[in-house]
Write an enzyme that holds these catalytic residues in place. Structure first.
Site, PDB file in Angstrom:
ATOM      1  N   ASP A   1      31.438  -0.895 -37.682  1.00  0.00           N
ATOM      2  CA  ASP A   1      31.298  -0.152 -38.947  1.00  0.00           C
ATOM      3  C   ASP A   1      32.062   1.101 -39.332  1.00  0.00           C
ATOM      4  O   ASP A   1      32.606   1.433 -40.214  1.00  0.00           O
ATOM      5  CB  ASP A   1      29.884  -0.171 -39.808  1.00  0.00           C
ATOM      6  CG  ASP A   1      28.890   0.736 -38.878  1.00  0.00           C
ATOM      7  OD1 ASP A   1      29.367   0.915 -37.804  1.00  0.00           O
ATOM      8  OD2 ASP A   1      27.664   0.754 -39.086  1.00  0.00           O
TER       9      ASP A   1
ATOM     10  N   GLN B   1      26.904  -1.056 -35.509  1.00  0.00           N
ATOM     11  CA  GLN B   1      27.274  -1.212 -33.933  1.00  0.00           C
ATOM     12  C   GLN B   1      25.985  -1.113 -33.097  1.00  0.00           C
ATOM     13  O   GLN B   1      24.954  -0.665 -33.589  1.00  0.00           O
ATOM     14  CB  GLN B   1      28.108   0.055 -33.526  1.00  0.00           C
ATOM     15  CG  GLN B   1      29.550   0.047 -34.403  1.00  0.00           C
ATOM     16  CD  GLN B   1      30.345   1.249 -33.881  1.00  0.00           C
ATOM     17  OE1 GLN B   1      30.460   2.231 -34.724  1.00  0.00           O
ATOM     18  NE2 GLN B   1      30.938   1.427 -32.547  1.00  0.00           N
TER      19      GLN B   1
END
Length: 465
Positions: free
Chosen positions: A226, A73
């Site tokens: 994720d 991210q």
């Protein structure tokens, strides 16, 4: 099992590598898998991720009906009007925008204003702070920027062979610092505050939406960050909290409503299913163990042996594991600190134990922060590379104050991306109920170890800020 299997693929483009799993869409059974490394560093050319994806997926995708991508991210990818990458992506673990984070926090009215607006308070990891740094440090490139994407957005768009605009999902968007989980919309005013002007952002797709097709005709799901992929992979339920020990330490649980923590400890993310995913993230997790193993000249397995040979409390040694600065607490310029060293406790075993306890002490801080936001912690699910450590498994239940279960080792972020792809393919109201095998681990509580860790942290703060 009768009949042909329907296959789906999940991609985890993490900080260190790309993992690809091919799963049975009905059962979640992993049938094939591949991996390829990423370059090290806190900024990376996104094309290296594409090369890693091609390497990791080579020979695996025949017959795949749908693909989902989960990615690290908050990395900032800037594209020009032609869609070309303008500079290397600045990753989540890059701390150069710490000053920008402090400035933005003050300019918008302080931590409470930010928490109410977007569920988080700016620190260097969030994309909004990278936009401010970029606009001031590299104004010529910033002026040429037309679109800003995050890693999974860029990879999904690169996979899309049928045209269309870039897309993201609400989980990924919620980590930028310019998307509101409450409103379910971008805050363009915060983009303008950070960047000085509007910029194109990816459309936020629905949790089970099909956003395109690959060149081979496989459907593309929306993908996610994720963390949200990991939550899907372990089948996170209310009352469960995931502790993911990879490069970073991520601690997150489910919430029916958004959270707004003005302290900045808890980021009020959205998840990939339509709910919310309050999260605490530390910069230093498994690499603390790697660093101490290297310092001692031992393998990670030998570090486990040493740590397990020492008594709880490491003879009075306490390690604050801020080896690369820290995100939670917000100490971007901090460094690690070893306290309590004496001739009597100066042993390899005690240092190994202090490394494990110090890393997990930071995670225990995160669990307390979630509890303060009324997130229930009924069971901890321990995943990530460091969850395989025997010493970590032995110490975690002693420090966390909750039952700990270790799911069977699987690439859970990639598995979650595959589960999302199966959901999009099916058109069903919810993701398929893939089973997750877990092993419960137990240990006698050692509250005195965590209390000493907290005491050292509090006394050291003036030295670390």
């Amino acid at each position: 099992m009768g009949g042909a299997r329907t296959l789906v693929a999940g991609v985890d483009s993490s900080t260190q590598s790309t993992k690809v799993v091919i799963c049975d869409a009905e059962t979640g059974e992993v049938l094939r898998a591949g991996r390829a490394p990423h370059p090290d560093g806190t900024e990376v050319d996104p094309r290296a991720w594409w090369a890693a994806y091609e390497q990791a997926s080579a020979g695996l995708l025949d017959g795949v009906a749908a693909i989902g991508v989960a990615g690290q991210q908050q990395g900032m990818i800037c594209l020009d009007e032609a869609g070309e990458v303008l500079r290397p992506a600045i990753l989540w673990n890059d701390t150069r925008s710490a000053r920008a984070a402090a400035d933005l926090t003050a300019e918008f009215g302080g931590p409470t204003a930010w928490a109410d607006a977007v569920g988080l308070v700016p620190v260097a990891s969030f994309t909004v702070t990278k936009l401010r740094w970029f606009s001031r440090a590299e104004p010529e490139l910033a002026d040429r920027t037309s679109t800003v994407l995050l890693p999974h957005d860029w990879l999904t768009h690169r996979l899309r062979a049928d045209g269309g605009e870039p897309t993201t999902d609400r989980g990924e968007a919620s980590g930028t610092g310019y998307w509101s989980p409450v409103a379910g919309a971008y805050r363009q005013d915060l983009v303008r505050l950070a960047f000085g002007r509007d910029v194109a952002l990816p459309r936020v797709a629905g949790p089970a939406e099909v956003v395109g097709e690959t060149a081979s005709g496989a459907l593309l799901s929306a993908g996610t960050g994720d963390t949200m992929g990991g939550a899907l992979g372990v089948g996170l339920r209310p009352g469960d909290v995931v502790v993911s020990l990879g490069t970073s330490g991520c601690v997150y649980g489910l919430s029916d409503g958004p959270t707004a923590d003005a302290s900045g400890l808890v980021a009020g993310y959205a998840d990939a299913t339509g709910r919310f995913l309050p999260l605490v993230c530390t910069l230093n997790a498994a690499r603390v163990l790697v660093a101490v193993a290297d310092l001692l000249g031992r393998s990670l397995a030998e570090l486990d042996d040493l740590a397990l040979a020492a008594r709880p409390g490491a003879g009075g040694l306490t390690l604050l594991p801020y080896l690369d600065g820290e995100r939670t607490p917000d100490l971007p310029d901090a460094r690690g600190l070893l306290a309590g060293l004496t001739r009597a406790n100066a042993s390899a075993a005690n240092l190994a134990r202090a490394a494990v306890e110090g890393m997990l002490g930071g995670i225990a801080d995160a669990l307390h922060a979630l509890r303060a936001q009324h997130v229930p912690v009924d069971r901890v699910l321990l995943i990530g590379g460091a969850a395989r450590s025997r010493a970590v498994r032995a110490v975690a239940p002693a420090l966390f104050g909750a039952p700990v279960s270790v799911p069977r080792p699987v690439e859970y972020v990639a598995l979650g991306a595959a589960r999302q792809a199966a959901w999009a393919l099916s058109g069903n109201p919810g993701p398929p109920p893939w089973p997750v095998e877990t092993e419960e681990v137990t240990a006698a509580g050692t509250p005195e170890v965590y209390e000493r860790y907290v005491d050292v942290r509090q006394r050291a703060l003036p030295l670390l800020t």
